[in-house]
Design a protein around this motif. Structure first.
Motif, PDB file in Angstrom:
ATOM      1  N   VAL A  66      -7.131   3.042  -5.020  1.00  0.00           N
ATOM      2  CA  VAL A  66      -5.941   3.877  -5.160  1.00  0.00           C
ATOM      3  C   VAL A  66      -4.940   3.630  -4.035  1.00  0.00           C
ATOM      4  O   VAL A  66      -3.732   3.657  -4.260  1.00  0.00           O
ATOM      5  CB  VAL A  66      -6.309   5.378  -5.293  1.00  0.00           C
ATOM      6  N   HIS A  67      -5.418   3.358  -2.828  1.00  0.00           N
ATOM      7  CA  HIS A  67      -4.495   3.128  -1.715  1.00  0.00           C
ATOM      8  C   HIS A  67      -3.720   1.820  -1.908  1.00  0.00           C
ATOM      9  O   HIS A  67      -2.501   1.790  -1.707  1.00  0.00           O
ATOM     10  CB  HIS A  67      -5.245   3.137  -0.382  1.00  0.00           C
ATOM     11  N   ARG A  70      -1.312   2.264  -4.896  1.00  0.00           N
ATOM     12  CA  ARG A  70      -0.168   3.093  -4.490  1.00  0.00           C
ATOM     13  C   ARG A  70       0.819   2.275  -3.665  1.00  0.00           C
ATOM     14  O   ARG A  70       2.031   2.330  -3.904  1.00  0.00           O
ATOM     15  CB  ARG A  70      -0.669   4.306  -3.708  1.00  0.00           C
ATOM     16  N   VAL A  84      -2.743  11.141  -1.551  1.00  0.00           N
ATOM     17  CA  VAL A  84      -4.082  10.856  -2.069  1.00  0.00           C
ATOM     18  C   VAL A  84      -5.028  11.912  -1.504  1.00  0.00           C
ATOM     19  O   VAL A  84      -5.045  12.170  -0.306  1.00  0.00           O
ATOM     20  CB  VAL A  84      -4.553   9.441  -1.664  1.00  0.00           C
ATOM     21  N   THR A  93      -3.973  10.906  -6.809  1.00  0.00           N
ATOM     22  CA  THR A  93      -2.591  11.140  -6.424  1.00  0.00           C
ATOM     23  C   THR A  93      -1.781  11.310  -7.699  1.00  0.00           C
ATOM     24  O   THR A  93      -2.322  11.167  -8.796  1.00  0.00           O
ATOM     25  CB  THR A  93      -2.038   9.995  -5.542  1.00  0.00           C
ATOM     26  N   TYR A 106      -5.826   7.600 -10.283  1.00  0.00           N
ATOM     27  CA  TYR A 106      -7.043   7.854  -9.516  1.00  0.00           C
ATOM     28  C   TYR A 106      -8.018   6.701  -9.515  1.00  0.00           C
ATOM     29  O   TYR A 106      -8.023   5.851 -10.380  1.00  0.00           O
ATOM     30  CB  TYR A 106      -7.692   9.164  -9.947  1.00  0.00           C
TER      31      TYR A 106
END
Length: 118
Positions: A66-67, A70, A84, A93, A106
């Motif tokens: 996810v990081h 994003r 997040v 998020t 997610y």
């Protein structure tokens, strides 16, 4: 019996939302007539959660990191409306769909029936 899922995203500016799914998220699609785009989605799963209030339905896009996802989407101008957070079952998020509200993103931390996430 069930061979697919057709999800609908409602928005006050459907053209902007369609452009986001096509140009930013890179989803392929077809014109069903008159510019009405229908997009192909990656494999999906559905979960049923209990609620004490009125039932609602939500759309979450899934990713493996996810990081990183994003960060990549932010370089394309995507606006995130929540940080997040760790929900136990996944890192979550929310991002803004131009003309179409917001949706979840997610990274699942639960067993999944999907081969890429299980």
């Amino acid at each position: 019996m069930i061979e697919g899922v057709h999800a609908i995203v409602f928005g006050q500016d459907a053209e902007a939302a369609r452009a986001f799914f096509r140009d930013v998220l890179g989803l392929s699609g077809v014109d069903a007539g008159g510019g009405w785009l229908i997009f192909a989605l990656p494999p999906a799963e559905v979960a049923v959660h209990p609620t004490d209030g009125e039932p609602v339905h939500e759309l979450y896009l899934m990713c493996k990191d996810v990081h990183a996802t994003r960060a990549e989407l932010q370089t394309k101008g995507v606006e995130f409306v929540e940080p997040v957070t760790d929900q136990g079952w996944g890192l979550v998020t929310r991002l803004k769909v131009p003309g179409g509200g917001d949706i979840g993103l997610y990274e699942p931390r639960h067993p999944s029936p999907l081969p890429n996430f299980g």
